[in-house]
Motif scaffolding. Structure first.
Motif, PDB file in Angstrom:
ATOM      1  N   LEU A   1       0.836  -1.199   0.000  1.00 46.47           N
ATOM      2  CA  LEU A   1       0.000   0.000   0.000  1.00 46.47           C
ATOM      3  C   LEU A   1       0.873   1.253   0.000  1.00 46.47           C
ATOM      4  CD1 LEU A   1      -2.763  -0.831   2.658  1.00 46.47           C
ATOM      5  CD2 LEU A   1      -2.781  -1.321   0.209  1.00 46.47           C
ATOM      6  N   ASP A   2       0.494   2.227  -0.789  1.00 47.32           N
ATOM      7  CA  ASP A   2       1.108   3.548  -0.745  1.00 47.32           C
ATOM      8  C   ASP A   2       0.211   4.472   0.073  1.00 47.32           C
ATOM      9  OD1 ASP A   2       3.143   2.704  -2.448  1.00 47.32           O
ATOM     10  OD2 ASP A   2       2.178   3.509  -4.257  1.00 47.32           O
ATOM     11  N   SER A   3       0.817   5.476   0.697  1.00 45.17           N
ATOM     12  CA  SER A   3       0.054   6.469   1.446  1.00 45.17           C
ATOM     13  C   SER A   3       0.048   7.797   0.692  1.00 45.17           C
ATOM     14  CB  SER A   3       0.654   6.656   2.841  1.00 45.17           C
ATOM     15  OG  SER A   3       0.553   5.470   3.590  1.00 45.17           O
ATOM     16  N   LEU A   4      -0.709   8.747   1.188  1.00 42.27           N
ATOM     17  CA  LEU A   4      -0.756  10.054   0.526  1.00 42.27           C
ATOM     18  C   LEU A   4       0.573  10.782   0.643  1.00 42.27           C
ATOM     19  CD1 LEU A   4      -4.304  11.364   1.554  1.00 42.27           C
ATOM     20  CD2 LEU A   4      -3.563  10.606  -0.716  1.00 42.27           C
ATOM     21  N   VAL A   5       1.208  10.663   1.807  1.00 41.83           N
ATOM     22  CA  VAL A   5       2.475  11.377   2.052  1.00 41.83           C
ATOM     23  C   VAL A   5       3.427  10.440   2.790  1.00 41.83           C
ATOM     24  CG1 VAL A   5       1.433  13.677   2.113  1.00 41.83           C
ATOM     25  CG2 VAL A   5       1.572  12.317   4.215  1.00 41.83           C
ATOM     26  N   SER A   6       4.691  10.830   2.814  1.00 45.56           N
ATOM     27  CA  SER A   6       5.713  10.056   3.537  1.00 45.56           C
ATOM     28  C   SER A   6       6.439  10.987   4.503  1.00 45.56           C
ATOM     29  CB  SER A   6       6.711   9.443   2.546  1.00 45.56           C
ATOM     30  OG  SER A   6       7.713   8.711   3.227  1.00 45.56           O
ATOM     31  N   MET A   7       6.799  10.457   5.680  1.00 50.53           N
ATOM     32  CA  MET A   7       7.485  11.275   6.681  1.00 50.53           C
ATOM     33  C   MET A   7       8.963  10.929   6.729  1.00 50.53           C
ATOM     34  SD  MET A   7       6.672  11.671  10.769  1.00 50.53           S
ATOM     35  CE  MET A   7       8.067  10.758  11.433  1.00 50.53           C
ATOM     36  N   LYS A   8       9.807  11.951   6.781  1.00 46.32           N
ATOM     37  CA  LYS A   8      11.252  11.742   6.889  1.00 46.32           C
ATOM     38  C   LYS A   8      11.671  11.748   8.363  1.00 46.32           C
ATOM     39  CE  LYS A   8      13.840  13.896   3.896  1.00 46.32           C
ATOM     40  NZ  LYS A   8      14.452  14.968   3.065  1.00 46.32           N
TER      41      LYS A   8
END
Length: 551
Positions: free
Chosen positions: A70-77
């Protein structure tokens, strides 16, 4: 319980015998040189999810495997900033109540359905539908979410009831991975068995109690901005194997039958450190550390003096050191040290002090003694029931040691702790029934200090699975955390979240013990570029490749 050496050897040998038929010790032996492409990787972990759809329930094993499909809307660094993923950009209104997400174009789910605004709206509707039983997602969104609407084919608007500054970091977790509406419409059972996303792998087969087989999505072209490469995964197949026994799991890594394992057992750390073929990657989760929560609905724990006495009677740093041998550090704050706006002033708020514990119990009226030396009041013994999941792999041996150490420490203060082993079904029932426990162990990994609102607010007290285990709330704490979520001013957030930690400490609703860690161990001579993303400590296999000449 940790296996005795002889039994451990037998268990490891049996598992390795099974694994022997599952692949060679060198998984790259037949792969072409000069490329990273191809190959099968075995990833072994301790806990098997009850459902592969992370929208349902929302337990950590789900988010770890869901990250792969699954991909999400955003990714956190790692620094807390958020970068594009399925959303290539976003705009937040001045009042913080409206988020417009512009989606990447040309992305398809692996069942051929297009990713568009309607699909994202369908995901929010599924998450907020009580029939989905999205306990984790509901706890994050229910106090704030109003609606999601499609503004255009590729723009979706999320409208909030009140501003929620942690929203983007919250949505970066795999718990909020975007799924195919067509697949979701199959119903909960089918979606639990094989959810469909836009991710780098697809669920091919789930052999219960054994493994999940993931195969590469050859059309993948929607990796997050912080990925090590764009385009399809290098690996052709991933076998996500469940090896609950610590010795067997580490043995699989040593033998090369698994290229990576999750939750390197603390007792195996010295052997792993001494083996030049093994690399380890330790990730300390932010959120609420592993703690023993006190149920304030229990008459004896409704008195804050008793709760403080319990904490003073427990040598918490010593308990953790004894159980984890220095591998896990002690943490006495309501937040783990890696959480944004953590306040170190509350690291050890109630140090070990048996005299103070005794004085508090006397003050609370627990002055009598029964025949076994436990304190009594009005003829009743001061007794605390502590149930725990005794199914294989569910309670690590070190955590069981923590429970036993806690029991021994409290006995010295005249407090009787009853350890109650239960199966998973019984623990689920207890979660819904606050009369079934006095003390319960647990944690809440989260990328935001707003997790304090999930664990300790009035608004979340009765949402689904009862994460407010203390069964209490504080009006000032609630107001403080709502104010913190409503501002984007870093200085104000620091001030308000620090104030919240102080209020939580004064209530003594729990005994914090250690920050939860994701401990990944890999065979450095076989695989590279498995990394841990920082929102939930999810392993990322999209960039991983098997080592061969010229790669």
């Amino acid at each position: 319980m940790r296996p005795r050496p002889a039994l451990a050897a037998v268990v490891a040998a049996a598992v390795l015998a099974v694994l022997a038929g599952c692949g060679t010790a060198d998984p790259s032996a037949s792969l072409p040189a000069g490329t990273k492409e191809g190959g099968d990787l075995v990833y072994a972990t301790d806990r098997e999810p009850t459902c592969l759809d992370p929208h349902n329930s929302g337990d950590m094993p789900q988010t770890y495997i869901a990250r792969q499909y699954l991909d999400s809307l955003v990714s956190m660094k790692a620094d807390g900033t958020v970068v594009p993923w399925l959303a290539q950009s976003w705009h937040v209104s001045k009042d913080g109540r409206t988020y417009d997400f512009d989606l990447k174009k040309g992305v398809e789910f692996t069942d051929g359905e297009p990713l568009d605004a309607d699909a994202v709206v369908a995901n929010f509707e599924q998450i907020m539908d009580p029939d989905t039983q999205s306990s984790t997602d509901l706890l994050y969104l229910s106090p704030y979410f109003e609606k999601a609407t499609a503004v255009s084919e590729h723009t979706v608007r999320v409208t909030l009831k009140r501003s929620y500054s942690p929203l983007l970091t919250v949505l970066s977790q795999a718990f909020f991975g975007i799924e195919s509406p067509k697949a979701m419409a199959r119903g909960l059972e089918a979606n639990c068995a094989a959810p469909v996303g836009t991710g780098p792998f697809k669920v091919a087969e789930w052999k219960r109690n054994q493994e999940v087989v993931l195969v590469r999505n050859d059309d993948y072209d929607s990796a997050p901005a912080d990925a090590k490469h764009q385009g399809p995964a290098y690996l052709e197949k991933v076998t996500w194997r469940f090896l609950k026994d610590n010795t067997a799991r580490f043995g699989a890594l040593q033998s090369g039958k698994a290229q990576a394992i999750f939750n390197l057992p603390p007792e195996s750390v010295p052997a792993a450190s001494a083996d030049s073929r093994i690399d380890t990657d330790d990730f300390v989760h932010s959120g609420v550390p592993f703690a023993l929560d006190f149920n304030t609905d229990s008459p004896q724990l409704s008195d804050v003096r008793v709760r403080r006495a319990i904490v003073h009677a427990a040598d918490a740093p010593g308990i953790v050191e004894s159980a984890y041998g220095g591998v896990f550090p002690y943490e006495g704050n309501a937040l783990s040290s890696g959480t944004p706006d953590y306040d170190e002033n509350y690291h050890e708020p109630f140090p070990y002090d048996p005299d103070k514990a005794a004085a508090l119990l006397d003050e609370a009226g627990w002055t009598g003694r029964d025949a076994d030396g436990y304190r009594t009041k009005d003829g009743k013994t001061l007794t605390l029931r502590l149930p725990y999941n005794s199914d294989p792999g569910e309670t690590p041996p070190a955590d069981l040691t923590i429970f036993q150490n806690f029991q021994a420490m409290e006995k010295r203060a005249g407090i009787k702790v009853e350890l109650q082993p239960k199966d998973a079904a019984s623990m689920t029932a207890i979660k819904q029934d606050p009369t079934g426990y006095d003390v319960k162990g647990g944690y809440w990994n989260s990328p935001t200090p707003g997790v304090m609102y999930i664990k300790f607010s009035q608004e979340t007290l009765d949402i689904d699975n009862g994460q407010n285990v203390a069964r209490d709330f504080d009006d000032e704490l609630d107001r403080t955390l709502v104010q913190a979520a409503g501002t984007t001013d870093p200085e104000k957030q620091q001030q308000l979240y620090s104030k919240a930690q102080g209020i939580l400490t004064s209530q003594a609703w729990h005994l914090p013990l250690y920050p939860v860690q994701t401990r990944l161990a890999t065979r450095s001579d076989q695989v590279r570029d498995i990394w841990i993303e920082p929102s939930e400590g999810e392993p990322v296999l999209h960039d991983a490749y098997l080592i061969r000449d010229g790669a």
